[in-house]
Design a protein around this motif. Structure first.
Motif, short mmCIF file in Angstrom:
data_model
loop_
_atom_site.label_atom_id
_atom_site.label_comp_id
_atom_site.label_asym_id
_atom_site.label_seq_id
_atom_site.Cartn_x
_atom_site.Cartn_y
_atom_site.Cartn_z
N GLU A 214 0.82 -1.21 0.00
CA GLU A 214 0.00 0.00 0.00
C GLU A 214 0.85 1.27 0.00
O GLU A 214 0.33 2.38 0.17
CB GLU A 214 -0.96 0.01 1.19
CG GLU A 214 -0.29 -0.18 2.54
CD GLU A 214 -1.28 -0.21 3.68
OE1 GLU A 214 -2.40 0.30 3.53
OE2 GLU A 214 -0.92 -0.74 4.74
N THR A 215 2.16 1.10 -0.19
CA THR A 215 3.04 2.25 -0.38
C THR A 215 3.69 2.11 -1.74
O THR A 215 3.88 1.00 -2.24
CB THR A 215 4.13 2.31 0.70
OG1 THR A 215 5.03 1.20 0.53
CG2 THR A 215 3.53 2.28 2.10
N THR A 216 4.04 3.22 -2.35
CA THR A 216 4.70 3.15 -3.65
C THR A 216 6.06 2.47 -3.53
O THR A 216 6.50 1.78 -4.45
CB THR A 216 4.87 4.56 -4.24
OG1 THR A 216 5.55 5.39 -3.28
CG2 THR A 216 3.52 5.18 -4.56
N TYR A 249 -2.41 3.46 -1.21
CA TYR A 249 -1.61 3.43 -2.42
C TYR A 249 -2.03 4.52 -3.41
O TYR A 249 -1.19 5.25 -3.94
CB TYR A 249 -1.69 2.06 -3.09
CG TYR A 249 -0.81 1.97 -4.32
CD1 TYR A 249 0.56 1.74 -4.19
CD2 TYR A 249 -1.32 2.15 -5.60
CE1 TYR A 249 1.39 1.70 -5.30
CE2 TYR A 249 -0.51 2.11 -6.71
CZ TYR A 249 0.85 1.88 -6.56
OH TYR A 249 1.66 1.85 -7.67
N CYS A 267 -3.94 1.25 -9.76
CA CYS A 267 -4.07 0.01 -8.99
C CYS A 267 -3.73 -1.21 -9.85
O CYS A 267 -3.12 -2.16 -9.36
CB CYS A 267 -5.49 -0.12 -8.45
SG CYS A 267 -5.95 1.17 -7.26
N ALA A 270 0.02 -1.66 -9.84
CA ALA A 270 0.51 -2.24 -8.59
C ALA A 270 0.17 -3.72 -8.50
O ALA A 270 1.00 -4.55 -8.10
CB ALA A 270 -0.07 -1.48 -7.40
#
Length: 408
Positions: A214-216, A249, A267, A270
């Motif tokens: 949920e973080t870059t 995110y 999303c 990711a």
């Protein structure tokens, strides 16, 4: 026959690549086997009760009775194809009565918020007393992150209180590790779990965890490298899953509130990075949540949104996702069941043709046959299909499907 390459040269190459193959096999052991839940329910630690799974099922059933009391109403309310609605309706009702919650996390992070030390201590001890009693196949906690020294201390204390209170965690117990940014954080958690196992006399490796992506930085690190493989490696065999965090995110990517949803292209990037980074490792994937809750006058619109998002996740290869409210169980199971009911007949025929080596319009590879078998097995495990229906479609029993899935 004359050849150019001699046996000694080939023997050296074989020996060299054998070592490479051993390392690859250790890094990519394949699917761990066993059932994967179709969802994970997140419930704040101050909201848990001893009857939580049954209560969620009752509340979901009540919502179904009120807003979609028959198959036609279900088709209109959720978006299930009309032809499938009677079957989906009956099987969802049965699922909500028998097994409404497949997987559950007691949330001490964003859904719980920041509480004073005594309150979180009390809730952690209480959670330990309730977790084992639920009898779920999958259960655990989401602790706070390691973002700051203060959060780390609180996260570790809560983890310690819960595990000490449990003594021996129930089968399927797992910890969700949020907001991971660097492998060092994962390594520290592994070290802590090692110590806890030793001091509680648990087996080595008994405690496992999921990493929330949920973080870059959990997708692309500060040097421009894909981060997921490094995070899994730092987990030293303890990482059981990667769970996508939709809103942290998308916010980190600079998206406005209106664009913070699972269907956004950011999303997709990711999730694809998660898929590629985890492929073959045995680490399973879970999609995130929809924050549009089916409450008040918003039940049917929220159901339709959730249904579409779950169907989209399934088509992207994400067979698990988050549910945050009991009434979300209705579109969750509608989407999963409709997906399997729509694909089962064709999948069964393809698998039967592959096994019979008959000619046809599709030439499938062994990997595709394993995927077909895995999909049919999932359908039975979650209640979308019966084992008898699957056998009629492809001629295989559950043990045969498992053998195909595990064949490598």
């Amino acid at each position: 026959m004359r050849t150019t390459l001699d046996g000694a040269l080939l023997a050296g190459i074989i020996a060299r690549l054998s070592e490479v193959d051993e390392r690859r096999a250790a890094r990519y052991p394949g699917d761990p086997g066993g059932r994967q839940p179709v969802h994970t329910c997140y419930v704040p630690a101050d909201k848990i009760t001893d009857d939580l799974p049954a209560r969620w099922g009752a509340e979901a059933s009540a919502a179904l009775d009120e807003h979609a009391a028959d198959p036609a109403a279900l088709a209109a309310a959720v978006g299930v194809p009309a032809a499938l609605a009677p079957t989906v309706f009956e099987r969802v009702r049965a699922k909500l009565a028998a097994e409404p919650v497949e997987d559950l996390r007691v949330d001490f992070e964003d859904g719980y918020g920041s509480r004073d030390e005594a309150t979180e201590d009390t809730d952690a001890v209480r959670a330990a007393g309730l977790i084992a009693g639920w009898g779920l196949a999958g259960v655990g906690i989401r602790m706070k992150s390691f973002d700051t020294a203060e959060l780390l201390q609180r996260a570790v204390r809560t983890l310690d209180l819960v595990l000490t209170g449990l003594g021996t965690p129930p089968p399927g117990f797992v910890v969700t590790f949020p907001k991971v940014t660097v492998p060092d954080q994962v390594e520290v958690l592994v070290e802590l779990l090692d110590v806890i196992e030793q001091r509680l006399n648990l087996g080595t490796g008994a405690l496992r965890f999921e990493i929330q992506i949920e973080t870059t930085q959990a997708v692309i690190d500060h040097k421009g490298r894909f981060a997921v493989p490094r995070l899994i490696e730092a987990g030293a065999g303890r990482v059981s899953g990667l769970h996508f965090g939709t809103y942290d995110y998308t916010a980190a990517c600079g998206l406005g509130a209106a664009d913070q949803h699972l269907a956004h292209a950011a999303c997709d990037f990711a999730r694809h990075a998660m898929q590629v980074g985890a492929a073959g490792t045995g680490v399973r994937l879970s999609d995130g949540s929809s924050n549009i809750l089916p409450v008040g006058d918003n039940v049917r619109p929220a159901w339709r949104t959730h249904y579409k998002l779950v169907r989209r996740s399934l088509s992207h290869g994400y067979h698990q996702g988050w549910d945050l409210h009991p009434a979300q169980l209705v579109p969750r199971y509608c989407a999963v069941f409709a997906h399997h009911l729509e694909t089962a007949e064709a999948d069964g025929k393809r698998l039967a043709a592959y096994l019979a080596r008959t000619s046809g319009s599709i030439l499938d590879e062994p990997a595709t046959a394993a995927a077909l078998a895995r999909s049919l097995r999932r359908a039975v495990e979650c209640g979308a299909l019966t084992a008898e229906e699957v056998t009629r479609s492809c001629g295989l029993g559950m043990a045969d499907l498992t053998a195909l899935v595990e064949r490598r």
